[in-house]
Motif scaffolding. Structure first.
Motif, short mmCIF file in Angstrom:
data_model
loop_
_atom_site.label_atom_id
_atom_site.label_comp_id
_atom_site.label_asym_id
_atom_site.label_seq_id
_atom_site.Cartn_x
_atom_site.Cartn_y
_atom_site.Cartn_z
N GLY A 62 81.33 43.46 8.16
CA GLY A 62 80.05 43.57 7.46
C GLY A 62 79.56 42.28 6.86
N GLN A 63 80.22 41.16 7.16
CA GLN A 63 79.92 39.96 6.40
C GLN A 63 79.43 38.76 7.19
OE1 GLN A 63 83.80 40.64 4.09
NE2 GLN A 63 82.58 39.43 2.68
N GLY A 64 79.64 38.72 8.48
CA GLY A 64 79.21 37.55 9.23
C GLY A 64 79.22 37.81 10.72
N SER A 65 78.67 36.87 11.48
CA SER A 65 78.67 36.99 12.94
C SER A 65 80.03 36.60 13.53
CB SER A 65 77.60 36.09 13.55
OG SER A 65 76.33 36.49 13.10
N VAL A 66 80.69 35.70 12.83
CA VAL A 66 82.00 35.23 13.27
C VAL A 66 83.00 35.39 12.13
CG1 VAL A 66 83.34 33.23 14.07
CG2 VAL A 66 80.98 33.55 14.86
N ALA A 67 84.16 35.94 12.42
CA ALA A 67 85.23 36.03 11.43
C ALA A 67 86.31 35.02 11.79
CB ALA A 67 85.83 37.43 11.41
N VAL A 68 86.71 34.24 10.82
CA VAL A 68 87.81 33.31 11.03
C VAL A 68 88.91 33.67 10.05
CG1 VAL A 68 88.56 30.91 11.00
CG2 VAL A 68 86.24 31.48 11.76
N LEU A 69 90.07 33.94 10.59
CA LEU A 69 91.23 34.27 9.76
C LEU A 69 92.13 33.04 9.71
CD1 LEU A 69 92.86 36.23 8.16
CD2 LEU A 69 93.46 37.43 10.25
N TRP A 70 92.27 32.48 8.52
CA TRP A 70 93.02 31.24 8.32
C TRP A 70 94.43 31.62 7.87
CZ3 TRP A 70 92.34 26.32 9.61
CH2 TRP A 70 93.09 25.34 8.97
N ALA A 71 95.39 31.40 8.77
CA ALA A 71 96.76 31.85 8.49
C ALA A 71 97.75 30.68 8.48
CB ALA A 71 97.19 32.88 9.53
N VAL A 72 97.23 29.47 8.43
CA VAL A 72 98.11 28.30 8.44
C VAL A 72 99.04 28.35 7.22
CG1 VAL A 72 98.16 25.78 8.23
CG2 VAL A 72 96.46 26.89 9.72
#
Lengths: 139, 126
Positions: A62-72
């Motif tokens: 519900g928040q953006g066109s692209v989701a980026v999950l940062w798991a570093v």
């Protein structure tokens, strides 16, 4: 995360948070990007589970066109990230992807990208209408 | 990027009725959540959203057993205990537990090392 996108050549700016609204975190070359992150290893109970990956991606719908999950630094393995992606994709095939058009998980030594086909990204069907299972998720 | 605290809640009532009821329980201002079927609750410095969710069960917590989730973003900190948001959500949970027949589950942070403590990841109501 923003620095990583800039290094890839994107023009990135942060999006101001609004009260009483669910907004994306960043605007990258005009595309809204919701960034979710995992705590790094030192502050964690244990490495993220596939379910945690799926839930963060589902929440980003519900928040953006692209989701980026940062798991570093979190201890998330590529195998668990892919399992989480599969859970997410299965749920999206049933319910739709909301605003999401693509998702990405960046961890130590891996960068998994998922593009959601238009059929999958369609809005949720109206209550009572027949559900269509759309398999159009590509890696 | 921000951390959130969540209260999962199960009710057979429609979302609009539940949201209005929750707002009344704590005296929060209720408004539609733009672009969604959800609602926003505003109470002083705390902003919450109420919506249906699709989370899968995680870390032994039966999230899928609850139809709705109330989410509060923890402003400017990674320490939920330090801000008013978690206190607000606990107060809401108390009111729900005491005054409504709805099961609820407070999820503070699934990632923390102390998640198994009494005030840790999942605080089950009812």
């Amino acid at each position: 995360m923003a620095r990583a996108l800039v290094a890839e050549g994107h023009q990135v700016r942060s999006v101001a948070e609004q009260r009483a609204a669910r907004t994306a975190d960043l605007l990258a070359c005009g595309t809204t990007v919701e960034v979710k992150s995992f705590l790094p290893g030192g502050g964690r109970r244990k490495p993220p589970s596939p379910q945690s990956v799926a839930n963060k991606l589902l929440d980003a719908r519900g928040q953006g066109s692209v989701a980026v999950l940062w798991a570093v630094g979190s201890g998330l393995t590529q195998a668990r990230a892919r399992q989480g992606f599969a859970m997410f994709a299965a749920r999206v095939a049933e319910e739709g992807a909301g605003r999401l058009r693509a998702a990405r998980v960046i961890g130590d030594g891996f960068d998994i990208r998922l593009r959601l086909a238009p059929a999958v990204a369609a809005p949720r069907p109206a209550p009572g209408s027949p559900r269509v299972r759309a398999p159009g998720v590509t890696h | 990027m921000a951390r959130t605290v969540e209260l999962f809640l199960d009710s057979d009532q429609p979302l609009a009725l539940v949201a209005r009821d929750l707002a009344g329980l704590v005296g929060a201002r209720l408004s539609p959540l733009p672009g969604t079927s959800g609602f926003a609750l505003s109470d002083g410095p705390v902003d919450a959203t109420v919506r249906e969710h699709a989370f899968v069960d995680d870390e032994g917590l039966p999230l899928s057993a609850f139809r709705y989730v109330i989410t509060v973003v923890v402003a400017g900190t990674y320490e939920p205990e330090a801000g008013p948001e978690l206190h607000w959500l606990r107060a809401l949970r108390r009111r729900v537990r005491d005054e409504r027949p709805w099961a609820c589950l407070l999820v503070v942070d699934l990632e923390r090392p102390d998640a198994g403590d009494a005030e840790g990841a999942g605080e089950r109501g009812r």
